[in-house]
Design a protein around this motif. Structure first.
Motif, PDB file in Angstrom:
ATOM      1  N   ARG A  65      22.763  18.640  -4.385  1.00 50.85           N
ATOM      2  CA  ARG A  65      22.434  17.330  -3.815  1.00 50.85           C
ATOM      3  C   ARG A  65      21.031  16.894  -4.236  1.00 50.85           C
ATOM      4  NH1 ARG A  65      23.318  18.362   2.373  1.00 50.85           N
ATOM      5  NH2 ARG A  65      22.163  16.376   2.507  1.00 50.85           N
ATOM      6  N   SER A  66      20.093  17.824  -4.206  1.00 47.64           N
ATOM      7  CA  SER A  66      18.716  17.496  -4.581  1.00 47.64           C
ATOM      8  C   SER A  66      18.625  17.090  -6.047  1.00 47.64           C
ATOM      9  CB  SER A  66      17.799  18.696  -4.322  1.00 47.64           C
ATOM     10  OG  SER A  66      17.779  19.036  -2.963  1.00 47.64           O
ATOM     11  N   LYS A  67      19.268  17.849  -6.909  1.00 48.61           N
ATOM     12  CA  LYS A  67      19.246  17.539  -8.344  1.00 48.61           C
ATOM     13  C   LYS A  67      19.872  16.178  -8.625  1.00 48.61           C
ATOM     14  CE  LYS A  67      19.249  22.162 -10.432  1.00 48.61           C
ATOM     15  NZ  LYS A  67      20.024  23.104 -11.287  1.00 48.61           N
ATOM     16  N   ARG A  68      20.989  15.915  -7.974  1.00 48.07           N
ATOM     17  CA  ARG A  68      21.674  14.636  -8.189  1.00 48.07           C
ATOM     18  C   ARG A  68      20.802  13.470  -7.756  1.00 48.07           C
ATOM     19  NH1 ARG A  68      26.055  16.053  -6.167  1.00 48.07           N
ATOM     20  NH2 ARG A  68      25.711  15.401  -3.998  1.00 48.07           N
ATOM     21  N   SER A  69      20.203  13.576  -6.584  1.00 47.49           N
ATOM     22  CA  SER A  69      19.350  12.495  -6.090  1.00 47.49           C
ATOM     23  C   SER A  69      18.075  12.376  -6.920  1.00 47.49           C
ATOM     24  CB  SER A  69      19.004  12.732  -4.620  1.00 47.49           C
ATOM     25  OG  SER A  69      20.156  12.648  -3.823  1.00 47.49           O
ATOM     26  N   HIS A  70      17.532  13.504  -7.338  1.00 53.42           N
ATOM     27  CA  HIS A  70      16.342  13.504  -8.198  1.00 53.42           C
ATOM     28  C   HIS A  70      16.638  12.753  -9.489  1.00 53.42           C
ATOM     29  CE1 HIS A  70      13.398  15.065 -11.087  1.00 53.42           C
ATOM     30  NE2 HIS A  70      12.649  15.430 -10.061  1.00 53.42           N
ATOM     31  N   GLU A  71      17.780  13.031 -10.083  1.00 52.83           N
ATOM     32  CA  GLU A  71      18.163  12.367 -11.326  1.00 52.83           C
ATOM     33  C   GLU A  71      18.351  10.867 -11.120  1.00 52.83           C
ATOM     34  OE1 GLU A  71      21.803  12.518 -14.633  1.00 52.83           O
ATOM     35  OE2 GLU A  71      21.605  14.104 -13.125  1.00 52.83           O
ATOM     36  N   GLN A  72      19.012  10.495 -10.038  1.00 54.11           N
ATOM     37  CA  GLN A  72      19.243   9.078  -9.746  1.00 54.11           C
ATOM     38  C   GLN A  72      17.931   8.346  -9.482  1.00 54.11           C
ATOM     39  OE1 GLN A  72      21.856   9.467  -6.394  1.00 54.11           O
ATOM     40  NE2 GLN A  72      23.693   9.807  -7.639  1.00 54.11           N
ATOM     41  N   LEU A  73      17.059   8.968  -8.704  1.00 58.26           N
ATOM     42  CA  LEU A  73      15.784   8.345  -8.376  1.00 58.26           C
ATOM     43  C   LEU A  73      14.914   8.212  -9.623  1.00 58.26           C
ATOM     44  CD1 LEU A  73      13.753   7.223  -6.417  1.00 58.26           C
ATOM     45  CD2 LEU A  73      13.223   9.556  -5.676  1.00 58.26           C
ATOM     46  N   ALA A  74      14.863   9.257 -10.426  1.00 61.94           N
ATOM     47  CA  ALA A  74      14.066   9.213 -11.656  1.00 61.94           C
ATOM     48  C   ALA A  74      14.578   8.130 -12.601  1.00 61.94           C
ATOM     49  CB  ALA A  74      14.088  10.577 -12.346  1.00 61.94           C
ATOM     50  N   ALA A  75      15.896   7.967 -12.673  1.00 64.60           N
ATOM     51  CA  ALA A  75      16.472   6.934 -13.542  1.00 64.60           C
ATOM     52  C   ALA A  75      16.080   5.545 -13.063  1.00 64.60           C
ATOM     53  CB  ALA A  75      17.989   7.079 -13.583  1.00 64.60           C
ATOM     54  N   SER A  76      16.131   5.314 -11.762  1.00 69.27           N
ATOM     55  CA  SER A  76      15.754   4.006 -11.208  1.00 69.27           C
ATOM     56  C   SER A  76      14.277   3.723 -11.464  1.00 69.27           C
ATOM     57  CB  SER A  76      16.040   3.963  -9.702  1.00 69.27           C
ATOM     58  OG  SER A  76      17.417   4.056  -9.443  1.00 69.27           O
ATOM     59  N   LEU A  77      13.437   4.727 -11.259  1.00 72.78           N
ATOM     60  CA  LEU A  77      12.012   4.554 -11.447  1.00 72.78           C
ATOM     61  C   LEU A  77      11.653   4.343 -12.920  1.00 72.78           C
ATOM     62  CD1 LEU A  77      10.802   7.362  -9.030  1.00 72.78           C
ATOM     63  CD2 LEU A  77      10.589   4.899  -8.635  1.00 72.78           C
ATOM     64  N   SER A  78      12.311   5.080 -13.799  1.00 80.56           N
ATOM     65  CA  SER A  78      12.049   4.945 -15.233  1.00 80.56           C
ATOM     66  C   SER A  78      12.448   3.564 -15.733  1.00 80.56           C
ATOM     67  CB  SER A  78      12.799   6.027 -16.011  1.00 80.56           C
ATOM     68  OG  SER A  78      12.318   7.312 -15.670  1.00 80.56           O
ATOM     69  N   ALA A  79      13.568   3.044 -15.219  1.00 76.37           N
ATOM     70  CA  ALA A  79      14.010   1.712 -15.599  1.00 76.37           C
ATOM     71  C   ALA A  79      12.978   0.663 -15.193  1.00 76.37           C
ATOM     72  CB  ALA A  79      15.360   1.402 -14.973  1.00 76.37           C
ATOM     73  N   LEU A  80      12.406   0.840 -14.011  1.00 72.31           N
ATOM     74  CA  LEU A  80      11.379  -0.095 -13.547  1.00 72.31           C
ATOM     75  C   LEU A  80      10.082   0.077 -14.322  1.00 72.31           C
ATOM     76  CD1 LEU A  80      11.942   0.229  -9.706  1.00 72.31           C
ATOM     77  CD2 LEU A  80      12.430  -1.778 -11.102  1.00 72.31           C
ATOM     78  N   SER A  81       9.768   1.316 -14.661  1.00 68.03           N
ATOM     79  CA  SER A  81       8.532   1.608 -15.389  1.00 68.03           C
ATOM     80  C   SER A  81       8.578   1.036 -16.802  1.00 68.03           C
ATOM     81  CB  SER A  81       8.302   3.116 -15.449  1.00 68.03           C
ATOM     82  OG  SER A  81       7.077   3.419 -16.068  1.00 68.03           O
ATOM     83  N   ASN A  82       9.766   1.013 -17.390  1.00 68.07           N
ATOM     84  CA  ASN A  82       9.918   0.488 -18.737  1.00 68.07           C
ATOM     85  C   ASN A  82       9.942  -1.032 -18.794  1.00 68.07           C
ATOM     86  OD1 ASN A  82      10.034   3.071 -19.820  1.00 68.07           O
ATOM     87  ND2 ASN A  82      12.269   3.187 -19.596  1.00 68.07           N
ATOM     88  N   GLY A  83      10.164  -1.634 -17.613  1.00 64.92           N
ATOM     89  CA  GLY A  83      10.142  -3.078 -17.530  1.00 64.92           C
ATOM     90  C   GLY A  83       9.094  -3.514 -16.549  1.00 64.92           C
ATOM     91  N   ASP A  84       9.498  -4.293 -15.585  1.00 65.14           N
ATOM     92  CA  ASP A  84       8.599  -4.703 -14.507  1.00 65.14           C
ATOM     93  C   ASP A  84       8.941  -3.925 -13.261  1.00 65.14           C
ATOM     94  OD1 ASP A  84       8.820  -8.085 -15.635  1.00 65.14           O
ATOM     95  OD2 ASP A  84       7.237  -6.624 -16.022  1.00 65.14           O
ATOM     96  N   ALA A  85       7.988  -3.706 -12.394  1.00 66.65           N
ATOM     97  CA  ALA A  85       8.218  -2.938 -11.168  1.00 66.65           C
ATOM     98  C   ALA A  85       8.919  -3.753 -10.105  1.00 66.65           C
ATOM     99  CB  ALA A  85       6.886  -2.420 -10.625  1.00 66.65           C
ATOM    100  N   ALA A  86       9.131  -5.005 -10.337  1.00 70.70           N
ATOM    101  CA  ALA A  86       9.834  -5.829  -9.365  1.00 70.70           C
ATOM    102  C   ALA A  86      10.934  -6.603 -10.030  1.00 70.70           C
ATOM    103  CB  ALA A  86       8.855  -6.774  -8.685  1.00 70.70           C
TER     104      ALA A  86
END
Length: 209
Positions: free
Chosen positions: A188-209
């Motif tokens: 569960r931790s790995k799955r959520s970590h991966e999902q959260l990191a993907a969401s954050l990376s997508a925002l980091s590569n574009g705009d944070a909002a």
């Protein structure tokens, strides 16, 4: 299949309680952070809940890594001292008090606190200490909010949170510091970590909002 009255009564009794422990707290928190982060593009206000839940997740994983059976290392020095005095004297144990977030982080960077084979202190990079301090500051601002108007720049938040996730990953499954009694917690931790990191990376590569 119909549920008989005895089973229904048992289920009702069980559902009357919220049951948790230090492992459930850590895992549930990162799951909640991942869930909220997936909707950040639609609702930037959800950053509040991402920061609060990620802070709780990181703190939870720090507690798990520092627990070492008796949990004394997770307490404030005064609380640990009082607990030991009560243990040695046979008196009633005093209420325990968890050490603050940045103190737990400092302990997690000290190799003297990790002697089990395969475990190890967290070794921060150039930005980790600052990110952890900011995560703690922003969380405190939200959880102790006073009457005022406040603006939080979103651009740097993904990087701060990604740094915090490094701490979760290190203690969660890259070392043996945490004892997991149920493999499901790690999955569960790995799955959520991966999902959260993907969401954050997508925002980091574009705009944070």
């Amino acid at each position: 299949m119909p549920v008989n009255s005895d089973v229904r009564q048992h289920l009702n009794a069980v559902s009357a309680y919220l049951r948790t422990d230090e492992r459930e707290e850590a895992v549930r928190s990162i799951e909640w952070a991942a869930l909220q982060a997936a909707q950040l593009k639609e609702d930037p206000y959800l950053w509040k809940w991402v920061l609060i839940s990620l802070h709780n997740a990181v703190q939870g994983f720090l507690v798990l890594a520092l627990c070492r059976g008796n949990g004394l290392l997770t307490l404030t020095p005064k609380s640990a001292e009082r607990w030991m005095k009560a243990y040695e004297s046979g008196e009633a144990f005093p209420p325990d008090r968890l050490d603050d977030f940045l103190s737990l982080y400092a302990k997690a960077k000290d190799q003297e606190n990790f002697h089990m084979f395969g475990s190890g202190a967290f070794r921060p990079g150039l930005t980790h200490d600052r990110s952890m301090a900011l995560l703690n500051e922003f969380r405190n601002m939200f959880t102790h909010f006073t009457p005022k108007g406040w603006s939080l720049e979103l651009a740097g938040l993904p990087s701060i949170c990604l740094d915090a996730l490094d701490v979760v990953r290190w203690f969660g499954w890259e070392t043996t510091a945490v004892t997991w009694y149920e493999p499901n917690f790690v999955e569960r931790s790995k799955r959520s970590h991966e999902q959260l990191a993907a969401s954050l990376s997508a925002l980091s590569n574009g705009d944070a909002a």
